[in-house]
Each structure stands twice: as C-alpha cells, then as structure tokens.
Design an enzyme around this catalytic site. Structure first.
Site, PDB file in Angstrom:
ATOM      1  N   ASP A  87       2.435  -0.292   0.810  1.00  0.00           N
ATOM      2  CA  ASP A  87       2.369  -0.525   2.258  1.00  0.00           C
ATOM      3  C   ASP A  87       1.088  -1.247   2.664  1.00  0.00           C
ATOM      4  O   ASP A  87      -0.021  -0.821   2.333  1.00  0.00           O
ATOM      5  CB  ASP A  87       2.447   0.833   2.956  1.00  0.00           C
ATOM      6  CG  ASP A  87       2.754   0.729   4.430  1.00  0.00           C
ATOM      7  OD1 ASP A  87       2.001   0.028   5.135  1.00  0.00           O
ATOM      8  OD2 ASP A  87       3.734   1.342   4.879  1.00  0.00           O
TER       9      ASP A  87
ATOM     10  N   SER B 227       4.164  -3.191   7.471  1.00  0.00           N
ATOM     11  CA  SER B 227       5.026  -2.019   7.383  1.00  0.00           C
ATOM     12  C   SER B 227       6.240  -2.157   8.310  1.00  0.00           C
ATOM     13  O   SER B 227       6.972  -3.128   8.227  1.00  0.00           O
ATOM     14  CB  SER B 227       4.206  -0.754   7.675  1.00  0.00           C
ATOM     15  OG  SER B 227       4.865   0.394   7.209  1.00  0.00           O
TER      16      SER B 227
END
Length: 326
Positions: free
Chosen positions: A210, A65
């Site tokens: 993600d 991320s």
C-alpha cells in the site's frame, strides 16, 4: 472590395485558431489528489459531486490506496454518479476477502491451502512457505478492476482520458514506486495492498504494498506531473499532529515484517504528509470521525458519501473561484 474582404476573412481564420490554441496551451493545469483510507474512500465520491458541479477542469489525477481505485476509475471516464452506484451496490466484503461461494453451507473448508469459515478466508498455508503473502489473495478485486477499466494489459497512463498516477511502496527498499504505465488494474491493486492483510504485488523484482505506508496524500507526485494547482481530498482522521516524524535509517531485506514494525514505530511518512497538506491549493478533509477503513456496510458507505458531500459543498466556492482564475 471583394479582395479586401477575402483578405480579412483569411487573416481572421488564421489568427483566431492560433489565439485559441495559445490560450488553451497556457491555461494553468489542475490536479486532483485522492488520499487513502479504505472504506472511507466513499467520501471521495461525495466531494467529486461538487467538483463536477463547479465545472473546474481536471488535467491530472493521482491516488493512493482506495484513492488509486477511485482515481483510476475516474481517469477512465467514470463520474461521481457511477462511483456512487458502485460503492452502494457492491458486496465489498465478499470482494475484498475473496469469499468463496463453494463452501455450500460448510462451516469449515480448505481449498488451495486457504482455510475458510463460512466462505471467509481465515488462514493461508502458502503464507508460511512464502513470506511475501498476506491472508487475503486479492484476486477478486484485481479481476473486478480489470472488468471495470477494460484496458489492455500494458498501457501508458498518460493516454487515459485523464492522465493518472498511483503510489505503491517496494518493501525490499522501503521506497515509493510511482505507476505511470503497465497494467492499470495491477497498479491500482498494488497501491491498496495493506501489509500482511493482502498478498503483495510482485513486479520486476519489487514486492509492492500500500502506497499509504509512505505517501498517503501524494500532492508531490501531482506537482511532478506538471500541475499548477492541486485539489487534495484527505481521508485521514488521526492526523498525528503532536507526533514527531521519524526516519528509518536502514532496511532489513530479509525481514519485511520488521520493516513494517519500524514504520509503525517511527512513522517516517508524517513529514511528507504534512508538506503535502500544506502544498495543496484547495485542501478538502471530510469529517469522518467515528468511521474506520474497514466499514464497508451499505449503511456506513451511504453516511460517508454524505460526509463527502458536506465537505464538497463547503469547498464549492473556492473551487469556482479557482476555475474563474484560470
């Protein structure tokens, strides 16, 4: 006498480089692992200042991320001062939300199926037609990363100044995807695709979101790269210490939202997260209590960098000790 001197000189010239090469090859490898956490990634910058001050060499970088963004840029040659300037000077809200400058004072505007209020996208008609879409397209951040990395469309991440990996999740199979080649900006963008918020990244039949969904602190990926010692920076505030990790037994390929809901309920990522924390050689967790992943204001960014500096300062001596032990 002259021949003897030349023989010694020749022997010296052959042996010393060989010993040096052997010493370099045998040095233990260090990996830097950068966890996810949205805006809290500013704290990574503060910690990096002290990692650099310690002089410890970094042989590999792995990120998830926001950690993939910081780590990817660091792998390309950016350093803490560069990243601090980037975090404090960038209009992050505009960048992350694809804010449109074309609204020209209009309160409400629709463009390419996206409805904007004061330039901020609030709905996306394309999402109704394509369940793979999120509210935010993520085009601006992808272009931004492309300009910063200045890398070709397809590269081997091992060929970067510091070899790099980042983690995403394919919600078709609900399995991790480790990027080690291809488009660096796209890999970083895939790793930060918060489900339902950002458009997914679609690649080779995969629908990528993600990486923090399954591996928010990828120490295991760094070990697979060959790291002997791992410095891990964890941005997690709520570590769910009293929560038992669950298991998702089956994946519904026709209902991606249901898979995400099951993840929120069962939290299958917690078991791996706890093992990764335990496996880190030096574990650094800045105190980010009271901060959230969405606080991209300049004031909050500066405060979070300072929290990272505080944590980095506390880790400085262990970092120096590890360097000296190599």
């Amino acid at each position: 006498m002259k021949k003897k001197f030349l023989f010694i000189l020749l022997a010296f010239s052959l042996v010393v480089p060989a010993l040096f090469a052997q010493s370099t090859a045998e040095r233990k490898k260090i990996a830097l692992v950068l966890g996810g956490g949205g805006a809290k990634g500013a704290a990574h910058v503060g910690v990096l200042k002290y990692i650099e001050q310690s002089g410890i060499p970094i042989d590999y970088i792995v990120g998830t991320s926001i950690g993939s963004i910081v780590g990817g840029l660091y792998s390309c040659g950016y350093r803490s001062d560069d990243l601090e300037e980037l975090f404090t000077s960038q209009e992050w809200i505009d960048l992350l939300t694809d804010r449109s400058d074309s609204h020209k004072g209009k309160i409400l505007k629709e463009e390419d199926g996206v409805t904007y209020i004061f330039g901020f996208p609030i709905s996306n008609k394309n999402r109704a037609a394509n369940k793979k879409q999120g509210i935010l397209r993520g085009d601006s951040i992808t272009s931004f990363l492309g300009r910063l990395t200045e890398r070709e469309d397809s590269i081997d991440f091992d060929k970067l100044p510091i070899p790099f990996r980042c983690v995403a999740v394919d919600i078709n199979t609900f399995k991790e995807v480790i990027f080690k080649e291809g488009s660096l900006p796209l890999a970083m963008r895939a790793s930060m695709s918060i489900p339902l918020a950002f458009n997914t990244v679609q690649k080779n039949g995969m629908i990528l979101v993600d990486g923090g969904v399954l591996n928010n602190l990828p120490v295991d990926v760094a070990k697979d790269m060959g790291a002997d010692y791992i410095i891990a920076i964890d941005l997690t505030v709520n570590k769910h210490e009293d929560e038992e990790p669950g298991v998702i037994d089956e994946v519904d390929e026709d209902n991606k939202l249901l898979n995400v809901i099951r993840w929120l309920k069962d939290r299958p990522d917690l078991a791996k997260y706890r093992k990764n924390v335990a496996d880190a050689t030096i574990y650094i967790s800045p105190d980010l209590t009271g901060f959230s992943a969405a606080q991209f204001s300049a004031e909050k960014i500066v405060e979070m960098i300072k929290r990272g500096e505080d944590a980095g300062k506390m880790a400085l001596q262990p970092l120096i000790d590890l360097k000296n032990a190599l």
